[in-house]
Motif scaffolding. Structure first.
Motif, mmCIF file in Angstrom:
data_model
loop_
_atom_site.group_PDB
_atom_site.id
_atom_site.type_symbol
_atom_site.label_atom_id
_atom_site.label_comp_id
_atom_site.label_asym_id
_atom_site.label_seq_id
_atom_site.Cartn_x
_atom_site.Cartn_y
_atom_site.Cartn_z
ATOM 1 N N VAL A 63 0.850 -1.183 0.000
ATOM 2 C CA VAL A 63 0.000 0.000 0.000
ATOM 3 C C VAL A 63 0.891 1.240 0.000
ATOM 4 C CG1 VAL A 63 -1.799 1.297 1.178
ATOM 5 C CG2 VAL A 63 -1.805 -1.210 1.270
ATOM 6 N N GLU A 64 0.669 2.083 -1.002
ATOM 7 C CA GLU A 64 1.464 3.306 -1.129
ATOM 8 C C GLU A 64 0.787 4.483 -0.430
ATOM 9 O OE1 GLU A 64 1.831 1.070 -5.147
ATOM 10 O OE2 GLU A 64 0.264 1.585 -3.693
ATOM 11 N N PHE A 65 1.608 5.380 0.093
ATOM 12 C CA PHE A 65 1.142 6.603 0.734
ATOM 13 C C PHE A 65 2.028 7.768 0.293
ATOM 14 C CE2 PHE A 65 -1.576 4.508 3.765
ATOM 15 C CZ PHE A 65 -0.969 3.280 3.990
ATOM 16 N N GLY A 66 1.503 8.978 0.441
ATOM 17 C CA GLY A 66 2.349 10.155 0.303
ATOM 18 C C GLY A 66 2.238 10.922 -0.985
ATOM 19 N N GLY A 67 1.438 10.447 -1.917
ATOM 20 C CA GLY A 67 1.276 11.201 -3.147
ATOM 21 C C GLY A 67 0.533 12.502 -2.903
ATOM 22 N N GLY A 68 0.532 13.339 -3.920
ATOM 23 C CA GLY A 68 -0.160 14.606 -3.797
ATOM 24 C C GLY A 68 0.283 15.564 -4.879
ATOM 25 N N SER A 69 -0.038 16.816 -4.677
ATOM 26 C CA SER A 69 0.298 17.858 -5.639
ATOM 27 C C SER A 69 1.359 18.771 -5.039
ATOM 28 C CB SER A 69 -0.956 18.663 -5.993
ATOM 29 O OG SER A 69 -0.656 19.629 -6.960
ATOM 30 N N VAL A 70 2.352 19.098 -5.845
ATOM 31 C CA VAL A 70 3.459 19.930 -5.388
ATOM 32 C C VAL A 70 3.911 20.815 -6.540
ATOM 33 C CG1 VAL A 70 5.188 18.191 -5.958
ATOM 34 C CG2 VAL A 70 5.676 19.874 -4.167
ATOM 35 N N GLN A 71 4.448 21.952 -6.210
ATOM 36 C CA GLN A 71 4.974 22.844 -7.249
ATOM 37 C C GLN A 71 6.340 22.365 -7.716
ATOM 38 O OE1 GLN A 71 4.854 26.894 -5.661
ATOM 39 N NE2 GLN A 71 2.960 27.247 -6.821
ATOM 40 N N ALA A 72 6.660 22.708 -8.930
ATOM 41 C CA ALA A 72 7.972 22.367 -9.481
ATOM 42 C C ALA A 72 9.075 22.883 -8.567
ATOM 43 C CB ALA A 72 8.115 22.956 -10.877
ATOM 44 N N PHE A 83 7.924 -7.712 -11.859
ATOM 45 C CA PHE A 83 7.835 -7.930 -10.422
ATOM 46 C C PHE A 83 6.547 -8.678 -10.113
ATOM 47 C CE2 PHE A 83 11.040 -5.436 -7.981
ATOM 48 C CZ PHE A 83 11.816 -5.049 -9.064
ATOM 49 N N GLN A 84 6.581 -9.447 -9.039
ATOM 50 C CA GLN A 84 5.454 -10.314 -8.732
ATOM 51 C C GLN A 84 4.309 -9.571 -8.034
ATOM 52 O OE1 GLN A 84 6.598 -13.739 -6.465
ATOM 53 N NE2 GLN A 84 4.646 -14.787 -6.776
ATOM 54 N N TYR A 85 4.638 -8.662 -7.147
ATOM 55 C CA TYR A 85 3.619 -8.013 -6.324
ATOM 56 C C TYR A 85 3.608 -6.501 -6.582
ATOM 57 C CZ TYR A 85 4.082 -12.445 -3.895
ATOM 58 O OH TYR A 85 4.140 -13.785 -3.600
ATOM 59 N N TRP A 86 2.390 -5.948 -6.613
ATOM 60 C CA TRP A 86 2.224 -4.529 -6.931
ATOM 61 C C TRP A 86 1.214 -3.888 -5.985
ATOM 62 C CZ3 TRP A 86 4.904 -2.065 -10.827
ATOM 63 C CH2 TRP A 86 5.651 -2.902 -11.672
ATOM 64 N N GLY A 87 1.471 -2.601 -5.671
ATOM 65 C CA GLY A 87 0.482 -1.822 -4.959
ATOM 66 C C GLY A 87 -0.506 -1.201 -5.930
ATOM 67 N N GLN A 88 -1.450 -0.451 -5.385
ATOM 68 C CA GLN A 88 -2.495 0.169 -6.194
ATOM 69 C C GLN A 88 -2.072 1.504 -6.768
ATOM 70 O OE1 GLN A 88 -5.525 -1.290 -7.043
ATOM 71 N NE2 GLN A 88 -4.368 -3.035 -6.222
ATOM 72 N N GLY A 89 -1.017 2.085 -6.249
ATOM 73 C CA GLY A 89 -0.505 3.322 -6.789
ATOM 74 C C GLY A 89 -0.928 4.546 -6.006
ATOM 75 N N THR A 90 -0.130 5.594 -6.110
ATOM 76 C CA THR A 90 -0.446 6.884 -5.511
ATOM 77 C C THR A 90 -0.066 7.960 -6.528
ATOM 78 O OG1 THR A 90 -0.134 8.293 -3.560
ATOM 79 C CG2 THR A 90 1.798 7.104 -4.331
ATOM 80 N N GLN A 91 -0.953 8.922 -6.702
ATOM 81 C CA GLN A 91 -0.765 9.932 -7.742
ATOM 82 C C GLN A 91 0.150 11.044 -7.258
ATOM 83 O OE1 GLN A 91 -1.916 10.033 -10.971
ATOM 84 N NE2 GLN A 91 -0.795 11.950 -11.242
ATOM 85 N N VAL A 92 1.091 11.395 -8.106
ATOM 86 C CA VAL A 92 1.967 12.549 -7.872
ATOM 87 C C VAL A 92 1.753 13.532 -9.017
ATOM 88 C CG1 VAL A 92 4.355 13.346 -7.776
ATOM 89 C CG2 VAL A 92 3.685 11.246 -6.579
ATOM 90 N N THR A 93 1.427 14.759 -8.673
ATOM 91 C CA THR A 93 1.209 15.805 -9.667
ATOM 92 C C THR A 93 2.125 16.978 -9.346
ATOM 93 O OG1 THR A 93 -1.101 15.151 -9.919
ATOM 94 C CG2 THR A 93 -0.477 17.339 -10.724
#
Length: 122
Positions: A5-14, A109-119
């Motif tokens: 399970v991934e955490f920490g994605g979000g929106s950030v400025q360049a 890879f055998q196992y994968w998380g669902q992903g977290t969006q980074v913008t």
């Protein structure tokens, strides 16, 4: 079964930073090879960084010097520290794990998380 399970994605400025986390559970061991991938709609999944059981790391050229992969075995957690972000880093980021194999960023890879969006906005 291994759950990621991934955490920490979000929106950030360049130019900004984000840290992604991936919590592993189930039949997971610190000996697993782990990696971060990213994908933009309509494009192939790209291997970003990988780390093996010895702590050896591998990075794609596109993130080398800006991203750092690390793990905390006691917490079964994988991290990706992302600095100096650019709009080209915008993607869905996935955590992956595998029981065996060499250090690599290929997508077999055998196992994968669902992903977290980074913008990353300009």
């Amino acid at each position: 079964e291994v759950n990621l399970v991934e955490f920490g994605g979000g929106s950030v400025q360049a130019g900004g930073s984000l840290r992604l986390s991936c919590a592993a559970s189930g039949y997971f061991y610190g000996t697993f090879l782990m990696a971060w991938f990213r994908q933009v709609p309509g494009k192939e999944r790209e291997g970003v960084a990988a780390i093996d059981s010895n702590g050896s790391t591998l990075y794609s050229d596109s993130v080398k010097g800006r991203f750092t992969i690390s793990k905390e075995n006691a917490k079964n957690t994988l991290y990706l520290q992302m600095n100096s972000l650019t709009p080209e880093d915008t993607a869905m980021y996935y955590c992956a794990a595998d029981r065996v194999g060499p250090l690599r960023t290929s997508s077999d890879f055998q196992y994968w998380g669902q992903g977290t969006q980074v913008t990353v906005t300009s």
